[in-house]
Design a protein around this motif. Sequence first.
Motif, PDB file in Angstrom:
ATOM      1  N   LEU A   1      99.274  35.947  -0.876  1.00 62.17           N
ATOM      2  CA  LEU A   1      98.545  36.813  -1.807  1.00 62.17           C
ATOM      3  C   LEU A   1      99.050  38.252  -1.804  1.00 62.17           C
ATOM      4  CD1 LEU A   1      94.866  35.557  -1.264  1.00 62.17           C
ATOM      5  CD2 LEU A   1      96.487  34.880  -3.041  1.00 62.17           C
ATOM      6  N   GLY A   2      99.798  38.637  -0.773  1.00 62.14           N
ATOM      7  CA  GLY A   2     100.381  39.973  -0.759  1.00 62.14           C
ATOM      8  C   GLY A   2      99.547  41.002  -0.021  1.00 62.14           C
ATOM      9  N   ALA A   3     100.089  42.208   0.059  1.00 63.56           N
ATOM     10  CA  ALA A   3      99.512  43.289   0.867  1.00 63.56           C
ATOM     11  C   ALA A   3      98.095  43.689   0.455  1.00 63.56           C
ATOM     12  CB  ALA A   3     100.428  44.511   0.810  1.00 63.56           C
ATOM     13  N   LYS A   4      97.811  43.636  -0.846  1.00 70.42           N
ATOM     14  CA  LYS A   4      96.476  44.091  -1.289  1.00 70.42           C
ATOM     15  C   LYS A   4      95.350  43.183  -0.790  1.00 70.42           C
ATOM     16  CE  LYS A   4      96.596  41.760  -5.810  1.00 70.42           C
ATOM     17  NZ  LYS A   4      96.508  41.929  -7.269  1.00 70.42           N
ATOM     18  N   TRP A   5      95.715  41.945  -0.373  1.00 69.90           N
ATOM     19  CA  TRP A   5      94.707  41.012   0.146  1.00 69.90           C
ATOM     20  C   TRP A   5      94.753  40.924   1.667  1.00 69.90           C
ATOM     21  CZ3 TRP A   5      90.956  39.100  -2.859  1.00 69.90           C
ATOM     22  CH2 TRP A   5      91.158  39.096  -4.241  1.00 69.90           C
ATOM     23  N   ALA A   6      95.579  41.735   2.305  1.00 67.36           N
ATOM     24  CA  ALA A   6      95.765  41.641   3.760  1.00 67.36           C
ATOM     25  C   ALA A   6      94.437  41.748   4.516  1.00 67.36           C
ATOM     26  CB  ALA A   6      96.729  42.722   4.238  1.00 67.36           C
ATOM     27  N   TRP A   7      93.530  42.578   4.017  1.00 67.02           N
ATOM     28  CA  TRP A   7      92.229  42.768   4.677  1.00 67.02           C
ATOM     29  C   TRP A   7      91.444  41.463   4.768  1.00 67.02           C
ATOM     30  CZ3 TRP A   7      87.763  41.533   2.032  1.00 67.02           C
ATOM     31  CH2 TRP A   7      87.895  41.338   0.645  1.00 67.02           C
ATOM     32  N   LEU A   8      91.667  40.578   3.793  1.00 64.38           N
ATOM     33  CA  LEU A   8      90.949  39.297   3.775  1.00 64.38           C
ATOM     34  C   LEU A   8      91.438  38.410   4.921  1.00 64.38           C
ATOM     35  CD1 LEU A   8      88.761  38.077   1.891  1.00 64.38           C
ATOM     36  CD2 LEU A   8      90.604  36.833   0.738  1.00 64.38           C
ATOM     37  N   GLY A   9      92.751  38.480   5.183  1.00 64.99           N
ATOM     38  CA  GLY A   9      93.309  37.734   6.308  1.00 64.99           C
ATOM     39  C   GLY A   9      92.781  38.246   7.636  1.00 64.99           C
ATOM     40  N   VAL A  10      92.649  39.554   7.743  1.00 64.16           N
ATOM     41  CA  VAL A  10      92.086  40.163   8.949  1.00 64.16           C
ATOM     42  C   VAL A  10      90.639  39.721   9.132  1.00 64.16           C
ATOM     43  CG1 VAL A  10      91.427  42.351  10.050  1.00 64.16           C
ATOM     44  CG2 VAL A  10      93.642  42.144   8.886  1.00 64.16           C
ATOM     45  N   ALA A  11      89.874  39.703   8.032  1.00 60.11           N
ATOM     46  CA  ALA A  11      88.468  39.275   8.091  1.00 60.11           C
ATOM     47  C   ALA A  11      88.375  37.838   8.589  1.00 60.11           C
ATOM     48  CB  ALA A  11      87.819  39.400   6.707  1.00 60.11           C
ATOM     49  N   PHE A  12      89.251  36.958   8.067  1.00 64.00           N
ATOM     50  CA  PHE A  12      89.229  35.570   8.515  1.00 64.00           C
ATOM     51  C   PHE A  12      89.505  35.484  10.013  1.00 64.00           C
ATOM     52  CE2 PHE A  12      91.237  31.682   9.856  1.00 64.00           C
ATOM     53  CZ  PHE A  12      90.382  30.717   9.347  1.00 64.00           C
ATOM     54  N   ALA A  13      90.520  36.217  10.478  1.00 63.98           N
ATOM     55  CA  ALA A  13      90.886  36.161  11.898  1.00 63.98           C
ATOM     56  C   ALA A  13      89.748  36.649  12.788  1.00 63.98           C
ATOM     57  CB  ALA A  13      92.149  36.987  12.136  1.00 63.98           C
ATOM     58  N   ILE A  14      89.049  37.677  12.347  1.00 63.68           N
ATOM     59  CA  ILE A  14      87.904  38.196  13.120  1.00 63.68           C
ATOM     60  C   ILE A  14      86.796  37.146  13.181  1.00 63.68           C
ATOM     61  CG2 ILE A  14      86.046  39.902  13.156  1.00 63.68           C
ATOM     62  CD1 ILE A  14      88.086  41.891  11.919  1.00 63.68           C
ATOM     63  N   PHE A  15      86.414  36.622  12.011  1.00 66.51           N
ATOM     64  CA  PHE A  15      85.356  35.602  11.972  1.00 66.51           C
ATOM     65  C   PHE A  15      85.779  34.349  12.732  1.00 66.51           C
ATOM     66  CE2 PHE A  15      84.069  37.621   7.713  1.00 66.51           C
ATOM     67  CZ  PHE A  15      83.129  38.430   8.330  1.00 66.51           C
ATOM     68  N   GLY A  16      87.066  33.945  12.562  1.00 66.07           N
ATOM     69  CA  GLY A  16      87.559  32.749  13.241  1.00 66.07           C
ATOM     70  C   GLY A  16      87.572  32.909  14.749  1.00 66.07           C
ATOM     71  N   GLY A  17      87.958  34.084  15.210  1.00 65.18           N
ATOM     72  CA  GLY A  17      87.969  34.345  16.645  1.00 65.18           C
ATOM     73  C   GLY A  17      86.584  34.234  17.250  1.00 65.18           C
ATOM     74  N   PHE A  18      85.609  34.821  16.568  1.00 64.55           N
ATOM     75  CA  PHE A  18      84.227  34.746  17.055  1.00 64.55           C
ATOM     76  C   PHE A  18      83.625  33.354  16.846  1.00 64.55           C
ATOM     77  CE2 PHE A  18      84.247  39.470  16.659  1.00 64.55           C
ATOM     78  CZ  PHE A  18      83.813  39.765  17.946  1.00 64.55           C
ATOM     79  N   ALA A  19      83.913  32.742  15.689  1.00 62.35           N
ATOM     80  CA  ALA A  19      83.348  31.423  15.377  1.00 62.35           C
ATOM     81  C   ALA A  19      83.766  30.383  16.398  1.00 62.35           C
ATOM     82  CB  ALA A  19      83.787  30.975  13.978  1.00 62.35           C
ATOM     83  N   GLY A  20      85.001  30.521  16.907  1.00 62.00           N
ATOM     84  CA  GLY A  20      85.479  29.571  17.900  1.00 62.00           C
ATOM     85  C   GLY A  20      84.577  29.495  19.120  1.00 62.00           C
ATOM     86  N   PHE A  21      84.070  30.642  19.545  1.00 62.64           N
ATOM     87  CA  PHE A  21      83.188  30.652  20.716  1.00 62.64           C
ATOM     88  C   PHE A  21      81.838  30.001  20.422  1.00 62.64           C
ATOM     89  CE2 PHE A  21      86.258  33.815  22.075  1.00 62.64           C
ATOM     90  CZ  PHE A  21      86.370  33.531  23.431  1.00 62.64           C
ATOM     91  N   GLY A  22      81.517  29.862  19.129  1.00 62.12           N
ATOM     92  CA  GLY A  22      80.288  29.155  18.756  1.00 62.12           C
ATOM     93  C   GLY A  22      80.554  27.689  18.552  1.00 62.12           C
ATOM     94  N   ILE A  23      81.191  27.355  17.411  1.00 57.89           N
ATOM     95  CA  ILE A  23      81.397  25.958  17.021  1.00 57.89           C
ATOM     96  C   ILE A  23      82.279  25.187  17.999  1.00 57.89           C
ATOM     97  CG2 ILE A  23      83.336  26.578  15.520  1.00 57.89           C
ATOM     98  CD1 ILE A  23      82.658  24.312  13.705  1.00 57.89           C
TER      99      ILE A  23
END
Length: 446
Positions: free
Chosen positions: A140-162
């Motif tokens: 998606l390119g640089a303008k969507w980079a923040w969305l990838g960061v958001a996923f990584a943050i949620f995924g990192g935390f979600a792993g400790f739950g699910i």
Amino acid sequence: MEWLTSLLTSVNSVVWGVPMLVGILGLGLYLQLGLGLMPIRKLGTGFKLLFSKAEAGAGEISPFNALMTALSATIGTGNIAGVATAIFFGGPGALFWMWMTALVGMATKYAEAVCAVKYRETDKLGNHVGGPMYYIRNGLGAKWAWLGVAFAIFGGFAGFGIGNTVQANSVADALDASFGISHTMTGIVLMVLVGLVLIGGIRWISEVAGKLVPLMTVSYFAAGIVVLAMNLGEIPAAFALIIEHAFTPIAAQGGFAGAAVWAAIRFGVARGVFSNEAGLGSAPIAHAAAKTDNPVRQGLIAMLGTFIDTIIVCSVTGLAIIVTGSWTSGEAGASLTTLAFSLAIPGGEYIVSVALAIFAFTTILGWSFYGEKCVQFLFGVKAIVPFRIAWVLALPIGATQSLEFIWLLADTLNAMMAIPNLIALALLSPVVFRLTKEYFARQKAG
């Protein structure tokens, strides 16, 4: 803890509201239709590729072991406790909505894996890494980079739950109920076993998953078939009940409190996603490490995960609960599944406990890799060892905490993780359609 539970409940009701359910089912249906129902039509092709010995292309693990790693993370408490929870809160109709989630989810899982292989990278250690954070950044390119960061943050935390505390808690409950093993002891043993496997990274995780997952899946499925065979005459009525109450409310009976249609949809979809993880963006992290020369080939293998997890394994659990009549007992979670098996098979509770323990163990391994890659995306390879230490230390904590709170936390984090991934898949869908069309055109020509 009380205010935190209250806050999580409020957040959960928002993130798992109508927009999320429409988003998951809607995107899956859009992808399924956009692919001309290919994931359903080419199911046989997927199985042929799965057992093919040919491995071409770069990657660290075989396509088979990539699927087993993904399945190790999905076949777990969702198949035993999650299905039971859906039926307890939503009635038999919830199973229908789990099926619908799986049928459209096959297309979602396919698209996730196609994007994961298409946009994967090689890290500083020489390993292939991919998943939503990478296909967001590279697709998606640089303008969507923040969305990838958001996923990584949620995924990192979600792993400790699910993938960590929920699994540890469920296996501790099961072993305590059936064998009298303390929650603390279970937590310590899990910590040691998981720690030993994590030393070897994805290669060791995939090797363990490649052996344990097929063995336990077949064994649990066989036991479930025995339960259904013992109640053969009840199966037609069970299907009628499932279909009827997918669209009409069901009254209270026995220990069952009754459920509206919305409850059947909400818990069916939520537990379906919790079980097969289609749309969460977790499985493509494993598929990105597969030895493959074509994104579509791995996508065809990846979509089998949703079919095996929900259409096969979850169906056996759900039907066993309904045909034995245990769904009106008032029991919930893993205890409800245990009751269903024990009513039909002497010692059935031990089968469920052992299955839950092994499924949960492999889920912890699979999700450790997902969480690790999310943290690596955010902080680089230097974060891998600290993450593994934190992951292992969280297991005894999860084994001894309140199940209700942990389920709520995992459910909420799942939804938060899905949002960036669903947006990315919608935007990258033209790429998925194009690659699919080109692949099958070449197959037909060649």
